[in-house]
Design a protein around this motif. Structure first.
Motif, PDB file in Angstrom:
ATOM      1  N   LEU A  48       4.218  35.896 -12.054  1.00  0.00           N
ATOM      2  CA  LEU A  48       3.668  34.551 -11.917  1.00  0.00           C
ATOM      3  C   LEU A  48       4.783  33.514 -11.927  1.00  0.00           C
ATOM      4  O   LEU A  48       4.727  32.513 -11.203  1.00  0.00           O
ATOM      5  CB  LEU A  48       2.676  34.256 -13.041  1.00  0.00           C
ATOM      6  N   THR A  52      -2.202  27.195 -17.053  1.00  0.00           N
ATOM      7  CA  THR A  52      -3.069  28.034 -17.868  1.00  0.00           C
ATOM      8  C   THR A  52      -4.077  28.788 -17.022  1.00  0.00           C
ATOM      9  O   THR A  52      -4.482  28.329 -15.963  1.00  0.00           O
ATOM     10  CB  THR A  52      -3.805  27.207 -18.951  1.00  0.00           C
ATOM     11  N   ALA A  53      -4.467  29.976 -17.522  1.00  0.00           N
ATOM     12  CA  ALA A  53      -5.437  30.791 -16.790  1.00  0.00           C
ATOM     13  C   ALA A  53      -6.855  30.371 -17.131  1.00  0.00           C
ATOM     14  O   ALA A  53      -7.687  30.180 -16.263  1.00  0.00           O
ATOM     15  CB  ALA A  53      -5.246  32.260 -17.118  1.00  0.00           C
ATOM     16  N   TYR A  54      -7.130  30.231 -18.423  1.00  0.00           N
ATOM     17  CA  TYR A  54      -8.496  29.931 -18.828  1.00  0.00           C
ATOM     18  C   TYR A  54      -8.445  29.450 -20.260  1.00  0.00           C
ATOM     19  O   TYR A  54      -8.137  30.212 -21.148  1.00  0.00           O
ATOM     20  CB  TYR A  54      -9.360  31.189 -18.736  1.00  0.00           C
ATOM     21  N   ASP A  55      -8.700  28.218 -20.472  1.00  0.00           N
ATOM     22  CA  ASP A  55      -8.555  27.689 -21.818  1.00  0.00           C
ATOM     23  C   ASP A  55      -9.322  26.383 -21.907  1.00  0.00           C
ATOM     24  O   ASP A  55      -8.770  25.317 -21.718  1.00  0.00           O
ATOM     25  CB  ASP A  55      -7.073  27.447 -22.102  1.00  0.00           C
ATOM     26  N   THR A  68      -5.779  18.468 -29.267  1.00  0.00           N
ATOM     27  CA  THR A  68      -5.801  19.906 -29.549  1.00  0.00           C
ATOM     28  C   THR A  68      -6.061  20.150 -31.025  1.00  0.00           C
ATOM     29  O   THR A  68      -6.590  21.179 -31.396  1.00  0.00           O
ATOM     30  CB  THR A  68      -4.486  20.611 -29.144  1.00  0.00           C
ATOM     31  N   LYS A  94      -4.192  28.923 -13.235  1.00  0.00           N
ATOM     32  CA  LYS A  94      -3.832  30.197 -12.625  1.00  0.00           C
ATOM     33  C   LYS A  94      -5.098  30.927 -12.205  1.00  0.00           C
ATOM     34  O   LYS A  94      -6.059  30.890 -12.973  1.00  0.00           O
ATOM     35  CB  LYS A  94      -3.073  31.076 -13.647  1.00  0.00           C
ATOM     36  N   PRO A  95      -5.224  31.584 -11.089  1.00  0.00           N
ATOM     37  CA  PRO A  95      -4.200  31.692 -10.046  1.00  0.00           C
ATOM     38  C   PRO A  95      -3.897  30.307  -9.446  1.00  0.00           C
ATOM     39  O   PRO A  95      -4.823  29.547  -9.210  1.00  0.00           O
ATOM     40  CB  PRO A  95      -4.838  32.602  -8.994  1.00  0.00           C
ATOM     41  N   VAL A  96      -2.617  30.054  -9.217  1.00  0.00           N
ATOM     42  CA  VAL A  96      -2.221  28.733  -8.739  1.00  0.00           C
ATOM     43  C   VAL A  96      -2.640  28.566  -7.280  1.00  0.00           C
ATOM     44  O   VAL A  96      -2.342  29.402  -6.434  1.00  0.00           O
ATOM     45  CB  VAL A  96      -0.701  28.538  -8.878  1.00  0.00           C
ATOM     46  N   HIS A  97      -3.369  27.481  -7.032  1.00  0.00           N
ATOM     47  CA  HIS A  97      -3.857  27.186  -5.703  1.00  0.00           C
ATOM     48  C   HIS A  97      -2.858  26.252  -5.023  1.00  0.00           C
ATOM     49  O   HIS A  97      -2.479  25.236  -5.592  1.00  0.00           O
ATOM     50  CB  HIS A  97      -5.230  26.509  -5.838  1.00  0.00           C
ATOM     51  N   TYR A 126     -10.587  24.541 -24.264  1.00  0.00           N
ATOM     52  CA  TYR A 126     -10.170  23.500 -25.213  1.00  0.00           C
ATOM     53  C   TYR A 126      -8.938  22.778 -24.697  1.00  0.00           C
ATOM     54  O   TYR A 126      -8.867  21.557 -24.727  1.00  0.00           O
ATOM     55  CB  TYR A 126      -9.852  24.111 -26.572  1.00  0.00           C
ATOM     56  N   ARG A 141      -0.139  29.981 -23.036  1.00  0.00           N
ATOM     57  CA  ARG A 141      -0.013  31.146 -23.912  1.00  0.00           C
ATOM     58  C   ARG A 141       1.273  31.867 -23.588  1.00  0.00           C
ATOM     59  O   ARG A 141       1.402  32.486 -22.531  1.00  0.00           O
ATOM     60  CB  ARG A 141      -1.179  32.096 -23.678  1.00  0.00           C
ATOM     61  N   ILE A 154       1.995  24.205 -25.871  1.00  0.00           N
ATOM     62  CA  ILE A 154       1.779  22.898 -26.495  1.00  0.00           C
ATOM     63  C   ILE A 154       2.752  22.684 -27.652  1.00  0.00           C
ATOM     64  O   ILE A 154       3.326  21.606 -27.810  1.00  0.00           O
ATOM     65  CB  ILE A 154       0.306  22.756 -26.932  1.00  0.00           C
TER      66      ILE A 154
END
Lengths: 366, 271
Positions: free
Chosen positions: B17, B91-94, B156, B111-114, B96, B61, B68
């Motif tokens: 990535l 980030t892929a999925y987060d 956060t 991510k996946p980066v468009h 918060y 992550r 952060i």
């Protein structure tokens, strides 16, 4: 005591309408049987029936609201119990018969015999039966409808709960962060290394098929379990590259033993997520099956950051950490094997550090 | 006069990535010079401070420090008088974290980066860089960047699971567990995997991270003044600025001075 809800009023109105229809039918039937004037009979039946409804049904609501619900009855049912209902039915139908007859007399301008002017007590009681019997029948009808509605509602609630917990389990198994990261890697591989991309896609398909089918399948062989774990770890390895070393040890003699499908998956996922991914240098994961007397031991071990440090998730990660995965495995073991199976979680005993989870299963289920 | 080329640092732990983000950026922004590519948070902080890029792409992550926390460390340790880098989180999925980015109006890429999305981000970053370079005083844009970082950290912090406030600290020394009433603690200081718990008389070590401890402290009484320090506000006697402009706190019951990072210096103003 709290004021009746809008729903209670709706129920009252529905029952009033039902009582009205029933009274008309009862009056018409009586007229045909006794060869009386049809309209007079319906009018008297309506007067008695609606007063009867008022005394019994409104009385039911008032009594149920004033008293605590009897055992085994939901408070929102507004059901005070049969004892109270019989009192309400007896008093209500007697009052309804006498006052309904008077009301009918007043409306028609005629004079019919009522409870008190009847010749004998026996005659009075016979007359009373005309109000009492229908009142019991209608009350029982309403009561059983209520019970049925409650059962349907309870069944629906149970179904919703089961669906929710299935969804939660699936979401935990198909951890979205892992899935999107895998797809991101796949997207890159498609242009850079199509052969590897295809291999990765095959592993992802095998992993998804196993995960989605796991709840339907009763058991699969230890060989199949290790193959699925290998698929999953291969996906992780694309992401972590040389930070992850995988060791899988399954003796051929144990390969055919049946275990619940993907039993070890949450444990392996915990190792990756909480042990190895947070470690800068990465580490090793070892999954082994051994036999000890009449027990099968399955161990999942990582050389990651270990129990104390690994419990601090990065921003926004699930606050429950690996607890959900562990609880889920324990629950499955408990349901399937009872006290014969166990799961232990501890810091790995040797110098490489990390955590060690051991699942103990009986080879023969008693 | 030719403008200097924009520079960037990529922090992403997954090698494929990282390589892909690198090549996408080169395609979309040929003048951009990627100074380094690192695989964990500590390296990101170290390289950012050493190379001082205009842009830092941070994965959320990562092993070690997350994105952060790395951003916080960069913001705190960035040398005075230099322009802070623009931050872009990946980030892929987060859920918060995404809420926090929206809240703080900080750029992020999923991510996946468009490609289209990344192209838009690049256009925005180019405009922001041009605005910063045109500004007469770099300190103005730094103040805005710090405010953004502050609001990200606050957002956060909200996402952390709520806990009831601690009343005692249980710290082991040898085989004894000491009970330290929370009111006696003057400050907490992060030290590797431990926290040093400082009272007027002595210090204790507890094995927990500051991130885990913070939600359990009353924020009106215990103030964070640095990514590694939380102080009891009524233990502070005075706040002083040294000649380099750094703020330090003098305590009532202890001799040492505590450093306040620039992210928290705004807490210490006269009434």
């Amino acid at each position: 005591m709290h004021p009746p809800s809008q729903n209670d009023y709706k129920t009252l109105l529905k029952r009033a309408a039902a009582s009205l229809v029933f009274s008309v039918l009862f009056g018409a039937t009586l007229a045909l049987v006794r060869e009386q004037n049809l309209w007079y009979s319906i009018l008297y039946s309506l007067c008695i029936g609606l007063i009867c409804w008022f005394c019994i049904d409104v009385g039911r609501l008032v009594v149920a609201r004033a008293l605590p619900a009897p055992p085994g009855v939901a408070p929102n049912r507004n059901w005070p119990g049969w004892l109270w209902m019989i009192v309400l039915i007896v008093v209500g139908s007697a009052f309804a018969y006498s006052s309904g007859t008077l009301l009918g007399d007043w409306l028609t301008g005629s004079r019919s015999s009522n409870l008190f002017s009847a010749g004998s007590l026996r005659e009075s009681l016979t007359l009373l039966l005309f109000a009492f019997v229908p009142a019991v029948i209608v009350t029982y009808f309403f009561y059983s409808r209520g019970v049925l509605a409650d059962r349907i509602a309870a069944a629906e609630a149970a179904q919703r709960l089961a669906a929710e917990s299935r969804l939660k389990l699936l979401e935990a198994q198909l951890e979205p962060h892992m899935l999107f990261n895998t797809l991101a890697n796949l997207r890159v591989l498609i242009t850079r290394d199509p052969v590897r991309a295809q291999a990765m896609l095959d592993q992802l398909i095998a992993f998804l098929r196993a995960t989605l089918g796991a709840s339907r399948l009763g058991a699969h062989s230890l060989r199949a379990e290790f193959d699925r774990l290998a698929d999953y770890l291969a996906l992780v390895q694309v992401r972590m590259a040389d930070r992850l070393t995988v060791v899988l040890e399954l003796p051929e003699a144990l390969a055919a033993i049946k275990i619940p499908p993907l039993l070890l998956q949450p444990l392996v996922e915990n190792c990756v997520k909480h042990g190895l991914e947070p470690a800068i240098a990465g580490g090793r994961i070892e999954i082994k099956a051994t036999r000890e007397g009449e027990d099968l031991l399955l161990s999942v071990r990582d050389t990651g950051v270990g129990l104390a440090a690994g419990s601090s998730p990065p921003t926004g990660a699930d606050p429950a950490g690996g607890q959900f995965g562990l609880a889920q495995v324990r629950e499955r073991l408990g349901t399937l094997y009872g006290a014969q199976a166990s799961l232990s979680l501890a810091s790995a005993p040797d110098a490489d550090g990390g955590t060690l989870v051991v699942v103990r299963l009986p080879l023969k289920v008693r | 006069m030719s403008r200097p080329r924009a520079t960037a640092l990529i922090a992403e732990d997954e090698p494929l990535l990282a390589a892909s983000l690198h090549s996408d950026l080169v395609d979309l922004w040929p003048e951009l010079q990627v100074l380094a590519q690192v695989g964990h948070g500590e390296a990101a902080v170290e390289q950012a401070l050493a190379l001082r890029p205009d842009l830092v792409f941070l994965d959320i992550r990562m092993p070690g420090l997350g994105g952060i926390e790395a951003a916080q460390a960069i913001g705190e340790d960035w040398p005075e008088g230099h322009q802070l880098p623009l931050l872009v989180f990946v980030t892929a999925y987060d859920q918060y974290a995404l809420q926090a980015f929206e809240h703080a109006a900080i750029d992020y890429v999923l991510k996946p980066v468009h490609q289209d999305r990344l192209a838009k981000t690049c256009v925005r970053l180019q405009a922001a860089l041009a605005a910063i370079r045109a500004a007469p005083h770099p300190s103005d844009s730094n103040a805005a960047a710090l405010e953004q970082l502050r609001s990200l950290l606050a957002a956060t912090g909200i996402a952390a699971p709520p806990a009831s406030p601690l009343t005692v600290i249980q710290a082991s020394i040898g085989t004894t567990i000491h009970f330290v009433p929370i009111d006696e603690v003057l400050y907490f200081e992060a030290a590797d995997k431990y926290i040093r718990v400082m009272t007027a008389a002595r210090e204790y070590l507890i094995r927990i991270s500051l991130r885990q401890l913070l939600p359990q402290l009353d924020p009106r009484v215990y103030w964070q003044i640095h990514r590694g320090t939380v102080v009891r506000c009524d233990a502070v006697a005075a706040a002083l600025r040294d000649e380099s402009g750094r703020m330090q706190l003098k305590l009532r019951q202890r001799p040492e001075l505590l450093s306040v990072s620039r992210l928290y210096a705004h807490l210490f103003k006269p009434m």
